[in-house]
Write an enzyme that holds these catalytic residues in place. Structure first.
Site: not given
Ligand code: PGA
Length: 248
Positions: A10, A12, A96, A98, A166, A172, A212
């Site tokens: 992803n 983003k 997601h 976010e 997740e 992140g 992560s």
């Molecule tokens: P990350 O993000 O690997 O940077 O933690 C995962 C995601 O949001 O899909």
């Protein structure tokens, strides 16, 4: 039940068109055993058609990160299923965290998006997962399973559903859930899915872990019976890291 793992990146809101095309081309040209895994990369909407062109002829699936909950009409700034279909996209990430936290993707809106995308023949990577407070309060299973139930209620074509668990506190932050925590949640998700749909659908549905994921953590995660792949943010932006995760 053997489920082919999916390793999804992803991106983003990162990379320019040139950067995205270059990175995608590296994955398209890399040596990957597609008999034993699927690879998905997900750029932002404006990059996606160009990135898709850049990987043409390879087995890399280029997905998008969101879709409108409406079919068409006066919805400024939105992108519809039919637009994505006309560009031959196959996979959409929906819900997601976010999107849920910053852009008001409520359970009801996520449900509308999931129903619409599945009805339009897309594969949906549905993201669910608890906040840190939920885990601290000991209601992480309830929270994640509630999101699952709300998201797929009334949906058809569930054979095209992929779930990404997740935990928001792991996105992140550099904090990964332990492989055992992921496995425990994934087993709960699969059991709930069996209850809400059928054992057959639950057995076949890929459940990815996200939060992560790094080259160092992928192997142990993938060793768990209910972990069927990963949704990777930060590490998917670096060729050397993501190729190691793909080739776990
Ligand atoms: P990350 O993000 O690997 O940077 O933690 C995962 C995601 O949001 O899909």
């Amino acid at each position: 039940m053997s489920r082919k793992p999916i390793i999804a990146g992803n991106w983003k809101m990162n990379l320019t068109v040139e950067e995205g095309k270059k990175l995608a081309k590296q994955f398209a040209d890399a040596s990957i055993d597609y008999n034993t895994r699927e690879v998905v990369i997900s750029p932002s909407f404006v990059l996606a058609p160009l990135v898709k062109d850049a990987v043409k002829g390879s087995q890399v699936d280029v997905a998008v990160q969101n879709v409108s909950n409406k079919e068409s009409g006066a919805y400024t700034g939105e992108v519809s299923c039919s637009m994505l279909k006309s560009l031959d996209f196959k996979t959409i990430i929906i819900g997601h965290s976010e999107r849920r936290s910053y852009y008001n993707d409520t359970d009801a809106i996520v449900n509308e998006k999931v129903k619409l995308a599945l009805a339009n023949g897309f594969r949906v990577i549905l993201c669910i997962g608890e906040q840190l407070e939920d885990r601290e309060a000991g209601v992480h299973f309830e929270t994640s399973l509630y999101q699952l139930g709300r998201a797929i209620h009334g949906a058809t074509h569930l054979e095209n559903l992929v779930i990404a668990y997740e935990p928001v506190w792991a996105i992140g932050t550099g904090k990964t859930a332990s492989a055992q925590d992921a496995e425990d949640m994934h087993a709960h998700i699969r059991a709930k899915l069996a209850e809400l749909t059928s054992k057959d659908v639950a057995d076949k549905t890929r459940i990815l872990y996200g939060g992560s994921v790094k080259p160092e953590s992928i192997k142990e995660l993938m060793g768990k019976p209910n972990v069927d792949g990963a949704l990777v943010g930060g590490a998917s932006l670096k060729f050397d890291d993501f190729i190691k995760i793909i080739n776990f």
